[in-house]
Design a protein around this motif. Structure first.
Motif, short mmCIF file in Angstrom:
data_model
loop_
_atom_site.label_atom_id
_atom_site.label_comp_id
_atom_site.label_asym_id
_atom_site.label_seq_id
_atom_site.Cartn_x
_atom_site.Cartn_y
_atom_site.Cartn_z
N LEU A 1 0.85 -1.20 0.00
CA LEU A 1 0.00 0.00 0.00
C LEU A 1 0.88 1.24 0.00
N SER A 2 0.55 2.20 -0.88
CA SER A 2 1.37 3.40 -1.02
C SER A 2 1.23 4.29 0.22
N ARG A 3 2.16 5.21 0.35
CA ARG A 3 2.10 6.17 1.45
C ARG A 3 0.80 6.98 1.37
N GLU A 4 0.39 7.33 0.16
CA GLU A 4 -0.83 8.13 -0.01
C GLU A 4 -2.06 7.34 0.43
N ALA B 1 -3.95 11.98 11.21
CA ALA B 1 -2.50 11.85 11.38
C ALA B 1 -1.83 12.21 10.06
N GLU B 2 -0.75 12.99 10.15
CA GLU B 2 -0.12 13.46 8.90
C GLU B 2 1.30 12.96 8.73
N ARG B 3 1.90 12.59 9.86
CA ARG B 3 3.30 12.15 9.77
C ARG B 3 3.31 10.66 9.44
N VAL B 4 3.40 10.36 8.16
CA VAL B 4 3.26 8.97 7.70
C VAL B 4 4.53 8.54 6.97
N THR B 5 5.12 7.45 7.42
CA THR B 5 6.35 6.93 6.82
C THR B 5 6.11 5.48 6.43
N LYS B 6 6.71 5.08 5.33
CA LYS B 6 6.71 3.65 4.99
C LYS B 6 8.06 3.06 5.38
N ALA B 7 8.04 1.86 5.94
CA ALA B 7 9.30 1.18 6.28
C ALA B 7 9.20 -0.27 5.84
N LEU B 8 10.29 -0.79 5.33
CA LEU B 8 10.31 -2.19 4.89
C LEU B 8 11.46 -2.91 5.59
N PRO B 9 11.19 -3.37 6.83
CA PRO B 9 12.22 -4.14 7.54
C PRO B 9 12.14 -5.61 7.14
N ARG C 1 18.86 1.09 15.04
CA ARG C 1 19.25 0.26 16.20
C ARG C 1 18.96 -1.21 15.96
N LEU C 2 18.18 -1.49 14.90
CA LEU C 2 17.79 -2.88 14.61
C LEU C 2 18.48 -3.39 13.34
N GLY C 3 19.58 -2.75 12.95
CA GLY C 3 20.26 -3.15 11.71
C GLY C 3 20.68 -1.88 10.99
N LYS C 4 20.59 -1.92 9.66
CA LYS C 4 21.00 -0.74 8.88
C LYS C 4 19.76 -0.05 8.31
N ALA C 5 19.56 1.22 8.66
CA ALA C 5 18.43 1.99 8.13
C ALA C 5 18.88 2.71 6.86
N ILE C 6 18.10 2.55 5.79
CA ILE C 6 18.41 3.21 4.52
C ILE C 6 17.19 4.03 4.11
N ALA C 7 17.30 5.37 4.25
CA ALA C 7 16.16 6.25 3.95
C ALA C 7 16.32 6.85 2.56
N VAL C 8 15.20 6.89 1.81
CA VAL C 8 15.23 7.48 0.47
C VAL C 8 14.10 8.51 0.34
N ALA C 9 14.38 9.57 -0.43
CA ALA C 9 13.41 10.65 -0.58
C ALA C 9 12.53 10.45 -1.81
N ASP C 10 12.87 9.47 -2.63
CA ASP C 10 12.17 9.26 -3.90
C ASP C 10 11.43 7.92 -3.82
N VAL C 11 10.13 7.96 -4.07
CA VAL C 11 9.33 6.73 -3.96
C VAL C 11 9.77 5.70 -5.01
N ALA D 1 12.07 0.36 -6.16
CA ALA D 1 13.14 -0.44 -6.76
C ALA D 1 13.87 -1.26 -5.70
N LEU D 2 14.15 -0.62 -4.55
CA LEU D 2 14.81 -1.36 -3.47
C LEU D 2 13.92 -2.49 -2.95
N SER D 3 12.61 -2.26 -2.96
CA SER D 3 11.68 -3.31 -2.51
C SER D 3 11.79 -4.55 -3.38
N VAL D 4 12.08 -4.35 -4.67
CA VAL D 4 12.19 -5.48 -5.60
C VAL D 4 13.31 -6.44 -5.14
N ALA D 5 14.36 -5.86 -4.58
CA ALA D 5 15.49 -6.70 -4.14
C ALA D 5 15.07 -7.73 -3.09
#
Ligand code: NAP
Length: 256
Positions: free
Chosen positions: A96-99, A108-116, A142-152, A157-161
């Motif tokens: 499901l997209s962020r939108e 609530a407006e502060r919405v982030t997607k995370a794929l752990p 703190r639970l591994g390596k966090a990789i944040a991206v500004a472009d959906v 693309a990273l999700s495909v991996a």
């Protein structure tokens, strides 16, 4: 932070387990009562993890909410809940997209997607985050390596991996089966394959400036046996087929 989960399944369990293995964490956790057995198990293992009466009670007790239900039921579950403007929402719902999530959790407006990955239970592996949010990055850092991206597009693309894990293990299984077929019994065959690929997994970190093809070439001595396997599989278009398969997954997750 007071952390709540809507959906207490495999991923929520991995995150809570990883979080509570951090020595100095004092984050209280409120779990939705489903899955009952997983929620009860987590609450019995950690003193500041409790099971809420229902999903709304999780929202009412917490400022940070992780959405960890399956996508098929997300609309039904979330549309019946009362979110607050000050809630920070972290959606783990991969498809499901962020939108779409933002529309379901209003006001609530502060919405982030995370794929752990489930490996966060051992505080290993990457978590992709979109858009960058310093608190979410710090949490998953703190639970591994966090990789944040500004472009959906990068996030998708990273999700495909993450669609390649089963194939990786099939690769190891093929090697393992071949060794057994040539008289190497377990545990020797399994131990050898596991230790070999554990060591190879460290190579990119040990040589941070080398790209992956450079690492491949380092092992592919001219005329040697590594070069032979690489050339034969390349000639048979194995890697092109792999890339085409990644394209197919990308189409699947980006087509509305
Ligand atoms: N597992 C992964 O590796 C992974 C990785 C990245 C992202 N994700 C995403 O994370 C989300 C959760 O995945 P998962 O593997 O943890 O799934 P899961 O194990 O099926 O967990 C989902 C949980 O939601 C519970 N649930 C069902 N109805 C509910 C309701 N009305 N209210 C609250 N909870 C309810 C289910 O409880 P019952 O068992 O009682 O039905 C189940 O325990 C999915 O959207 C998935 O796309 C998963």
């Amino acid at each position: 932070m007071k952390l709540g989960f809507i959906g207490t399944g495999a991923l929520a369990s991995a995150i809570v387990t990883g979080l509570k293995s951090v020595a100095d964490n004092d984050v209280p956790v409120h779990l939705s009562p489903r899955n009952e057995a997983i929620a009860a198990d987590l609450a019995s293992r950690f003193p500041d993890v409790r099971v809420a009466a229902d999903n709304q009670a999780v929202l009412d007790a917490c400022d940070t909410i992780m959405l960890a239900v399956r996508p098929q039921i997300a609309h039904d579950v979330l549309s019946g809940l009362r979110f607050r403007p000050d809630h920070r929402i972290i959606s783990l719902i991969a498809t499901l997209s962020r939108e779409e999530i933002a529309a379901l959790v209003s006001p609530a407006e502060r919405v982030t997607k995370a794929l752990p990955m489930p490996m966060v239970a051992q505080r290993q592996g990457p978590t992709i985050i979109y858009p960058p949010d310093p608190d979410v990055v710090a949490f998953f850092g703190r639970l591994g390596k966090a990789i944040a991206v500004a472009d959906v597009g990068e996030f998708d693309a990273l999700s495909v991996a993450t669609a390649t894990f089963a194939t990786y293990f099939k690769y190891l299984d093929t090697l393992h089966g071949w060794l057994q077929g040539h008289g190497v019994a377990d545990p020797t065959a399994r131990d050898y394959v596991a230790a070999l690929f554990k060591a190879l997994a460290h190579a990119p970190e040990a040589a941070p400036d080398a790209d992956f093809m450079h690492l491949a070439q380092e092992y592919a001595t001219r005329g040697g046996i590594n070069e032979q396997v690489l050339r034969e599989l390349t000639d048979r278009k194995l890697f092109e087929t792999f890339a085409e398969s990644l394209d197919g997954v990308h189409r699947r997750i980006t087509t509305p």
